[in-house]
Design a protein around this motif. Structure first.
Motif, PDB file in Angstrom:
ATOM      1  N   HIS A   7      25.017  67.707  61.059  1.00 24.94           N
ATOM      2  CA  HIS A   7      24.071  67.400  59.970  1.00 24.94           C
ATOM      3  C   HIS A   7      24.611  66.262  59.107  1.00 24.94           C
ATOM      4  O   HIS A   7      25.559  66.443  58.343  1.00 24.94           O
ATOM      5  N   CYS A   8      24.009  65.092  59.234  1.00 27.55           N
ATOM      6  CA  CYS A   8      24.385  63.980  58.360  1.00 27.55           C
ATOM      7  C   CYS A   8      23.157  63.115  58.110  1.00 27.55           C
ATOM      8  O   CYS A   8      22.118  63.282  58.752  1.00 27.55           O
ATOM      9  N   HIS A   9      23.302  62.215  57.147  1.00 21.56           N
ATOM     10  CA  HIS A   9      22.183  61.342  56.755  1.00 21.56           C
ATOM     11  C   HIS A   9      22.644  59.887  56.824  1.00 21.56           C
ATOM     12  O   HIS A   9      22.775  59.216  55.800  1.00 21.56           O
ATOM     13  N   LEU A  10      22.903  59.422  58.040  1.00 25.97           N
ATOM     14  CA  LEU A  10      23.403  58.045  58.209  1.00 25.97           C
ATOM     15  C   LEU A  10      22.369  56.986  57.847  1.00 25.97           C
ATOM     16  O   LEU A  10      22.717  55.817  57.673  1.00 25.97           O
ATOM     17  N   GLN A  11      21.108  57.393  57.754  1.00 23.61           N
ATOM     18  CA  GLN A  11      20.074  56.432  57.348  1.00 23.61           C
ATOM     19  C   GLN A  11      20.044  56.253  55.830  1.00 23.61           C
ATOM     20  O   GLN A  11      19.311  55.415  55.326  1.00 23.61           O
ATOM     21  N   ASP A  12      20.836  57.037  55.104  1.00 21.13           N
ATOM     22  CA  ASP A  12      20.832  56.973  53.637  1.00 21.13           C
ATOM     23  C   ASP A  12      21.219  55.577  53.154  1.00 21.13           C
ATOM     24  O   ASP A  12      22.050  54.896  53.756  1.00 21.13           O
ATOM     25  N   GLU A  13      20.649  55.194  52.014  1.00 21.07           N
ATOM     26  CA  GLU A  13      20.909  53.839  51.485  1.00 21.07           C
ATOM     27  C   GLU A  13      22.376  53.629  51.137  1.00 21.07           C
ATOM     28  O   GLU A  13      22.841  52.492  51.081  1.00 21.07           O
ATOM     29  N   LYS A  14      23.099  54.707  50.930  1.00 22.85           N
ATOM     30  CA  LYS A  14      24.535  54.550  50.636  1.00 22.85           C
ATOM     31  C   LYS A  14      25.308  53.963  51.819  1.00 22.85           C
ATOM     32  O   LYS A  14      26.470  53.569  51.673  1.00 22.85           O
ATOM     33  N   PHE A  15      24.685  53.926  52.992  1.00 24.57           N
ATOM     34  CA  PHE A  15      25.334  53.313  54.159  1.00 24.57           C
ATOM     35  C   PHE A  15      24.745  51.933  54.480  1.00 24.57           C
ATOM     36  O   PHE A  15      25.129  51.331  55.488  1.00 24.57           O
ATOM     37  N   ASP A  16      23.844  51.452  53.644  1.00 25.77           N
ATOM     38  CA  ASP A  16      23.166  50.191  53.971  1.00 25.77           C
ATOM     39  C   ASP A  16      24.145  49.026  54.149  1.00 25.77           C
ATOM     40  O   ASP A  16      23.950  48.165  55.006  1.00 25.77           O
ATOM     41  N   ALA A  17      25.187  49.006  53.320  1.00 23.39           N
ATOM     42  CA  ALA A  17      26.090  47.848  53.341  1.00 23.39           C
ATOM     43  C   ALA A  17      26.971  47.802  54.585  1.00 23.39           C
ATOM     44  O   ALA A  17      27.406  46.722  55.006  1.00 23.39           O
ATOM     45  N   ASP A  18      27.279  48.954  55.170  1.00 23.99           N
ATOM     46  CA  ASP A  18      28.269  48.961  56.272  1.00 23.99           C
ATOM     47  C   ASP A  18      27.923  49.992  57.353  1.00 23.99           C
ATOM     48  O   ASP A  18      28.808  50.600  57.961  1.00 23.99           O
ATOM     49  N   ARG A  19      26.615  50.205  57.582  1.00 22.42           N
ATOM     50  CA  ARG A  19      26.190  51.260  58.502  1.00 22.42           C
ATOM     51  C   ARG A  19      26.786  51.093  59.900  1.00 22.42           C
ATOM     52  O   ARG A  19      27.223  52.073  60.507  1.00 22.42           O
ATOM     53  N   ALA A  20      26.822  49.881  60.407  1.00 28.59           N
ATOM     54  CA  ALA A  20      27.321  49.684  61.774  1.00 28.59           C
ATOM     55  C   ALA A  20      28.784  50.111  61.878  1.00 28.59           C
ATOM     56  O   ALA A  20      29.185  50.751  62.862  1.00 28.59           O
ATOM     57  N   ASP A  21      29.574  49.795  60.859  1.00 29.47           N
ATOM     58  CA  ASP A  21      30.986  50.201  60.868  1.00 29.47           C
ATOM     59  C   ASP A  21      31.117  51.719  60.796  1.00 29.47           C
ATOM     60  O   ASP A  21      31.931  52.317  61.506  1.00 29.47           O
ATOM     61  N   VAL A  22      30.323  52.333  59.923  1.00 27.54           N
ATOM     62  CA  VAL A  22      30.392  53.796  59.780  1.00 27.54           C
ATOM     63  C   VAL A  22      29.988  54.463  61.096  1.00 27.54           C
ATOM     64  O   VAL A  22      30.625  55.424  61.551  1.00 27.54           O
ATOM     65  N   MET A  23      28.962  53.941  61.727  1.00 30.18           N
ATOM     66  CA  MET A  23      28.508  54.534  62.993  1.00 30.18           C
ATOM     67  C   MET A  23      29.572  54.385  64.069  1.00 30.18           C
ATOM     68  O   MET A  23      29.823  55.317  64.838  1.00 30.18           O
TER      69      MET A  23
END
Ligand code: NI
Length: 255
Positions: A7-23
């Motif tokens: 259960h996570c929310h990777l689409q959340d705006e808090k990941f907008d700046a670095d989503r690819a790295d987090v993924m």
């Protein structure tokens, strides 16, 4: 070694700046993960991120229950046709003081999405906050028809945990189970057998104690798994493996 964030929310705006790295970091740390929707836009955004080891759940959180109309249900149904959509969620009831959506509106939104889960033979990801009795009475009614479910980010009494288990549901713990003051939660965790246990981050929220205060990300589920392994007196390998198998079983994911 298998490890899953259920259960996570990777689409959340808090990941907008670095989503690819987090993924990328998440997929290094984990076997797979599930991105959960809160409303139609975040459900859509979650489905847009699915890939080989990334799955999604689509649904409308009780905060937004007033948006659950016919068109919304149709859109959720369309999104759920994607083969990587593995559940309806998160859905449920939230009576915490900051939720101003009336209780009857929440109940209608919850029931409509439970009906959709039954129709589509998908399991459900349940959000419950301070709404134990009403959540229980609705799920008591639906459990026999549902294809399973999970009480996400469990926060409740031993009695409530036992009720959830009686429906054949899984119980999922997030980082808050590791907080020093979470004694009540750990008392309830004592009644959860290993074959009903899941772990999750609820990222970007609820970073476990070891990384508390940081933006949470899926790989941090390891801290919760390590903590629970010690709590239950099993090896980390055993706990991570078992919880990964349980999540695969719930979401019908064959690894
Ligand atoms: Ni969540």
């Amino acid at each position: 070694m298998p490890l899953v964030d259920s259960h996570c929310h990777l689409q959340d705006e808090k990941f907008d700046a670095d989503r690819a790295d987090v993924m990328a970091r998440s997929l290094d740390a984990l076997d797979w993960l599930v991105i959960i929707g809160d409303d139609l836009p975040t459900s859509r955004a979650g489905v847009a991120l699915v890939s080989d080891r990334i799955y999604a759940a689509v649904g409308v959180h009780p905060y937004y229950a007033a948006t659950v109309d016919d068109a919304c249900i149709d859109d959720l149904r369309t999104l759920a046709a994607n083969e990587r959509v593995v559940a309806i969620g998160e859905i449920g009831l939230d009576y915490f003081k900051y939720n101003d959506t009336p209780r009857d509106v929440q109940a209608v939104g919850f029931r409509r999405q439970l009906d959709l889960a039954v129709e589509l033979n998908l399991p459900v990801v349940i959000h419950n906050r301070e709404a134990f009795d009403d959540t229980a009475s609705i799920l008591e009614e639906y459990a026999p028809q549902l294809s399973g479910g999970v009480m996400h980010c469990f926060a409740g009494s031993t009695d409530f945990a036992e009720q959830v288990l009686s429906w054949g549901f899984y119980i999922s713990f997030a980082g808050n189970v590791t907080f020093p003051k979470a004694e009540d939660l750990r008392t309830a965790a004592r009644v959860v057998p290993m074959d009903r246990l899941l772990v999750e981050t609820d990222a970007p929220y609820l970073a476990p104690q070891a990384v508390r205060g940081k933006r949470c990300e899926p790989g941090y589920v390891r801290h919760t798994a390590e903590y629970l392994a010690e709590f239950y007196g099993v090896s980390y390998e055993d706990l991570s493996q078992r919880t990964a198998e349980n999540a695969a079983d719930l979401f019908n994911i064959s690894s």
